[in-house]
Design a protein around this motif. Structure first.
Motif, PDB file in Angstrom:
ATOM      1  N   THR A   1       4.621  37.685  15.624  1.00 24.91           N
ATOM      2  CA  THR A   1       6.007  37.377  15.949  1.00 24.91           C
ATOM      3  C   THR A   1       6.794  38.660  16.132  1.00 24.91           C
TER       4      THR A   1
ATOM      5  N   GLY B   1      11.572  37.296  16.711  1.00 24.60           N
ATOM      6  CA  GLY B   1      11.699  35.866  16.477  1.00 24.60           C
ATOM      7  C   GLY B   1      10.879  35.009  17.427  1.00 24.60           C
ATOM      8  N   GLN B   2      10.022  35.623  18.225  1.00 23.00           N
ATOM      9  CA  GLN B   2       9.229  34.876  19.198  1.00 23.00           C
ATOM     10  C   GLN B   2       7.746  35.101  18.937  1.00 23.00           C
ATOM     11  N   PHE B   3       7.010  34.028  18.642  1.00 22.04           N
ATOM     12  CA  PHE B   3       5.573  34.120  18.427  1.00 22.04           C
ATOM     13  C   PHE B   3       4.872  34.152  19.781  1.00 22.04           C
ATOM     14  N   SER B   4       3.834  34.981  19.866  1.00 24.43           N
ATOM     15  CA  SER B   4       3.076  35.055  21.104  1.00 24.43           C
ATOM     16  C   SER B   4       1.679  35.587  20.828  1.00 24.43           C
TER      17      SER B   4
ATOM     18  N   TRP C   1       7.924  41.704  23.253  1.00 26.11           N
ATOM     19  CA  TRP C   1       6.601  41.520  23.834  1.00 26.11           C
ATOM     20  C   TRP C   1       6.433  42.228  25.160  1.00 26.11           C
TER      21      TRP C   1
END
Length: 158
Positions: A45, A48-51, A76
């Protein structure tokens, strides 16, 4: 939060590993491991963004460098918010460098609120030794201290 690196094996894996199986750097360091050129992926993460992304690298050190860029940018795509906006915000200016004297004063002010009198006395004695040791080394800033200096300081107590 730290990103997780792993190698994801292809159908044509030179090492003969099962398709879509995963291995980590530790696994590949074991005796008998068959090396391959499958690409290393990263998951985690950022901002705040999982990828999950492919690093495009088959070498662990190069993949770690790619992940470090993403992690330091907290993005990312590897670009920081500053690069995206034309005007840098003033709060991201260089942090104020903390002197040893100022750090000692701040710590002293904090422990005087909650520490017992005998504990305060011991802290003052220790901080006085720390100040003298820093002056003997010629250190003015807190960032000049390193792990070896801490060990030398601790061994000078005896």
């Amino acid at each position: 939060m730290a990103l997780t690196l792993y190698r994801r094996h292809r159908k044509e894996c030179e090492g003969g590993h099962a398709e879509d199986s995963r291995s980590g750097e530790f696994d590949e360091g074991r005796r008998g491991w068959k090396k391959c050129g499958c690409l290393i992926h990263v998951s985690g993460t950022l901002g705040g963004q999982f990828s999950r992304k492919q690093t495009g690298k088959a070498n662990w050190e190069e993949a770690k460098a790619v992940a470090a860029v993403w992690e330091s940018a907290r993005s990312w795509d590897g670009r920081t918010k500053i690069e995206e906006s034309a005007t840098p915000s003033p709060e991201l200016a260089a942090p104020e460098r903390l002197t040893i004297e100022r750090a000692i004063q701040a710590f002293t002010a904090e422990f005087e609120e909650y520490a017992a009198p005998n504990t305060q006395k011991k802290y003052r004695l220790l901080l006085k030794k720390l100040k003298v040791f820093s002056q003997s080394k010629g250190y003015v800033l807190l960032e000049q201290w390193g792990p070896i200096d801490v060990r030398e300081f601790r061994s000078s107590w005896w």
